[in-house]
Design an enzyme around this catalytic site. Structure first.
Site, PDB file in Angstrom:
ATOM      1  N   TRP A 251     -10.745 -16.817  25.220  1.00  0.00           N
ATOM      2  CA  TRP A 251     -11.638 -16.122  24.281  1.00  0.00           C
ATOM      3  C   TRP A 251     -13.077 -16.168  24.766  1.00  0.00           C
ATOM      4  O   TRP A 251     -13.813 -15.185  24.642  1.00  0.00           O
ATOM      5  CB  TRP A 251     -11.467 -16.673  22.864  1.00  0.00           C
ATOM      6  CG  TRP A 251     -10.145 -16.230  22.319  1.00  0.00           C
ATOM      7  CD1 TRP A 251      -9.011 -16.963  22.210  1.00  0.00           C
ATOM      8  CD2 TRP A 251      -9.807 -14.904  21.887  1.00  0.00           C
ATOM      9  NE1 TRP A 251      -7.981 -16.184  21.735  1.00  0.00           N
ATOM     10  CE2 TRP A 251      -8.440 -14.925  21.527  1.00  0.00           C
ATOM     11  CE3 TRP A 251     -10.516 -13.709  21.769  1.00  0.00           C
ATOM     12  CZ2 TRP A 251      -7.779 -13.784  21.050  1.00  0.00           C
ATOM     13  CZ3 TRP A 251      -9.857 -12.573  21.293  1.00  0.00           C
ATOM     14  CH2 TRP A 251      -8.503 -12.630  20.941  1.00  0.00           C
TER      15      TRP A 251
ATOM     16  N   ASP B 238     -18.325 -18.735  17.974  1.00  0.00           N
ATOM     17  CA  ASP B 238     -17.134 -17.999  17.528  1.00  0.00           C
ATOM     18  C   ASP B 238     -16.197 -18.994  16.839  1.00  0.00           C
ATOM     19  O   ASP B 238     -15.407 -19.673  17.492  1.00  0.00           O
ATOM     20  CB  ASP B 238     -16.445 -17.360  18.737  1.00  0.00           C
ATOM     21  CG  ASP B 238     -15.138 -16.678  18.355  1.00  0.00           C
ATOM     22  OD1 ASP B 238     -14.758 -16.700  17.155  1.00  0.00           O
ATOM     23  OD2 ASP B 238     -14.488 -16.114  19.253  1.00  0.00           O
TER      24      ASP B 238
ATOM     25  N   LYS C  50      -7.342 -16.086  10.343  1.00  0.00           N
ATOM     26  CA  LYS C  50      -6.819 -17.430  10.555  1.00  0.00           C
ATOM     27  C   LYS C  50      -7.095 -18.291   9.319  1.00  0.00           C
ATOM     28  O   LYS C  50      -6.171 -18.618   8.591  1.00  0.00           O
ATOM     29  CB  LYS C  50      -7.398 -18.024  11.834  1.00  0.00           C
ATOM     30  CG  LYS C  50      -6.977 -17.181  13.072  1.00  0.00           C
ATOM     31  CD  LYS C  50      -7.807 -17.455  14.299  1.00  0.00           C
ATOM     32  CE  LYS C  50      -7.687 -16.379  15.343  1.00  0.00           C
ATOM     33  NZ  LYS C  50      -6.373 -16.223  15.970  1.00  0.00           N
TER      34      LYS C  50
END
Lengths: 360, 360
Positions: B102, B172, B196
């Site tokens: 990511w 993030d 999530k």
């Protein structure tokens, strides 16, 4: 539980059968023991849902094979940016038709990326009609022509598809997609925010001819590049899975109604009877040119604006919800999208007659 | 209906109580006779839902008053673009810490807009740890420092918040927001895709210090400009209303659990017992440095990879779903976000013991 009639312009009514199915399987999708919205977008279950939705939309709209169908985020407003970013290529200008507030927003954003030529406008008559084909001052050098086939706020709908020759035609069909049969091949690109005739807010459908892909400006965000989305099957990153799923249920519902041809007949009847009720009364009026009256959004005013509040309050009491006109125009507006049942329109008309009898 | 335990990395498990409430009111929200997703985002009902959600999130995370909370679309991937577009200002470079897939995606997209300095990377040890503070080669001229506090794929979590001096720190937190208490004032900006620990896919939460607003590059799309979104209360255009509503229900559920402090204790227990089960067995292993093991994503491998398929099939049969590791690393991964009950972790551990007994 009582379900009311919902004339909201968007987010707006969804088919009750769709909501019932979503409700029934919300905690346990098809015996999997979890919600569809708890599943990976790359699971075979969700991919199956996603592919079926695309296939059903292709069938409903008879989308030719040389068009991609993209499931995106950001609503029509994000498309106002993506369109110049993706379609300008080596051109420096684009043609826009101005038929109201949504056209203006599209023009304002595009003006940040290119020279916008407003090739026709109905602003002089306060947006109560759409320009005719002969009024369009088309530029052969334009990268594309953009228009709004149905203006949600003032209820103005084109009664023809502009002929733009070799210049790609782009249409914001947010408020009239799937409401009647159209020839997709006449368009280079069609887009629509889902929250009127497709599903919940947060999903945007883009139908684009393949030859238009791959020309994005260098600084285009990855997720604003149609080619990136197309190449990844709309899964460059996690898509709005629940919205995509619900859109799929709406497409299946529409097929069960008989498809777009069948809903077109219902929409025609709904609109004609509501406009008749307005035109046959001195108490109600609609200013839009007869040939440009929207089948989806029907604004009307009362002869006496002082009765507006009472009209809306009584309508609310009768379960006829969300009838205030847009804040920029006032009066009333009945948005009668695919999911608003004909019985809702009948009930509204009966209430209008009754209200008129008591107050005219 | 049987609800299974769902270890999906995202979209992932939602609290069952939240799904039940959403199900109960899906066709008739609070006696209004329509679904929350059929309401205008500007209706007083939806605005109330939206404001309550923001207030609850502010309370849960103790967000200082000089931070804006934005409800956006596009997921973390869209933030990879928005961050340089909004935060560069008159600077030409940004610092990034690389701790996995990511981080790399964030770096790749930012490199299209500025010079990216990778100021630390754990790639040499195959992303099994996070760099320490002393390893960060911070540039005082960087527009900002970006990092990924929790890497979902390999299960690597920072055990400290980087000190970046006067350079704004951007995180993030897609996969660990709301999982434990943090001091928001240490960050210039926090962002998270909802799918999530917050709600369904299609919603992105951004928490940004007000002084960072208003510096977007000239070609920034309107919807990619944080100031445009902030000034409009996240309603520059129609937001993903159903996702926002569901996020609000999740925030209320979290408050009912006792808030972030309470869920932190549960998360600590869940993670510690699962890592103990792995470490106390020669049959299972996890390669991540002890101090960087994620509380949210727990990857592990079997001593004999040939048993992977059987492990996953038997787990599935027992209602322990979505345990395959990410396709780039293989093996197993149990994502144990806030909504995965402790009983689910206990059941997984019992199954792991049992499987080991039969196959070790």
């Amino acid at each position: 539980m009582t379900r009311n009639y919902n004339f909201s312009a968007g987010p707006s009514a969804l088919p009750e059968a769709v909501l019932q199915q979503a409700q029934q399987e919300l905690l346990d999708w098809h015996g999997n023991g979890l919600s569809i919205m708890e599943m990976s977008h790359r699971s075979k279950e969700f991919v199956g849902v996603a592919e079926q939705a695309e296939q059903d939309l292709r069938e409903l709209m008879q989308i030719p094979d040389n068009y991609k169908v993209l499931f995106m985020q950001g609503g029509a407003t994000s498309q106002f940016t993506m369109i110049p970013m993706n379609l300008l290529g080596d051109k420096t200008s684009a043609d826009y038709i101005n038929t109201g507030d949504w056209s203006k927003k599209a023009i304002k954003e595009a003006s940040r990326y290119c020279d916008v030529n407003v090739i026709a406008s109905s602003e002089a008559n306060n947006f109560t009609s759409a320009p005719s084909q002969s009024e369009l001052k088309l530029n052969p050098d334009a990268a594309y022509v953009h228009y709004t086939p149905n203006e949600t706020i003032r209820g103005v709908e084109f009664d023809y598809i502009p002929d733009t020759g070799d210049v790609p035609l782009v249409a914001d069909m947010s408020s009239n997609i799937l409401s009647r049969q159209i020839d997709v091949s006449r368009f280079a690109m069609i887009y629509a925010g889902a929250q009127k005739n497709i599903g919940p807010a947060g999903l945007t459908v883009v139908i684009i001819r393949e030859d238009l892909l791959g020309k994005a400006l260098p600084q285009t965000p990855a997720l604003y590049d149609y080619k990136v989305t197309a190449d990844a099957g709309s899964m460059h990153n996690t898509p709005p899975t629940f919205g995509w799923y619900l859109a799929g249920l709406v497409f299946q519902w529409l097929k069960a109604q008989g498809g777009v041809a069948a809903i077109e007949e219902i929409n025609r009847r709904k609109a004609e009877k509501l406009y008749s009720a307005i035109d046959n009364s001195p108490f109600y009026s609609n200013p839009v040119a007869l040939n440009n009256r929207s089948w989806m959004n029907v604004p009307f005013i009362l002869a006496n604006a002082e009765l507006d509040k009472q009209f809306l309050a009584e309508a609310d009491d009768k379960g006829l919800l969300n009838l205030p006109g847009h804040r920029s125009v006032g009066g009333m507006r009945a948005s009668i999208y695919n999911a608003v049942p004909e019985a809702g329109v009948d009930t509204l008309i009966a209430f209008m007659h009754d209200f008129e009898q008591r107050h005219a």
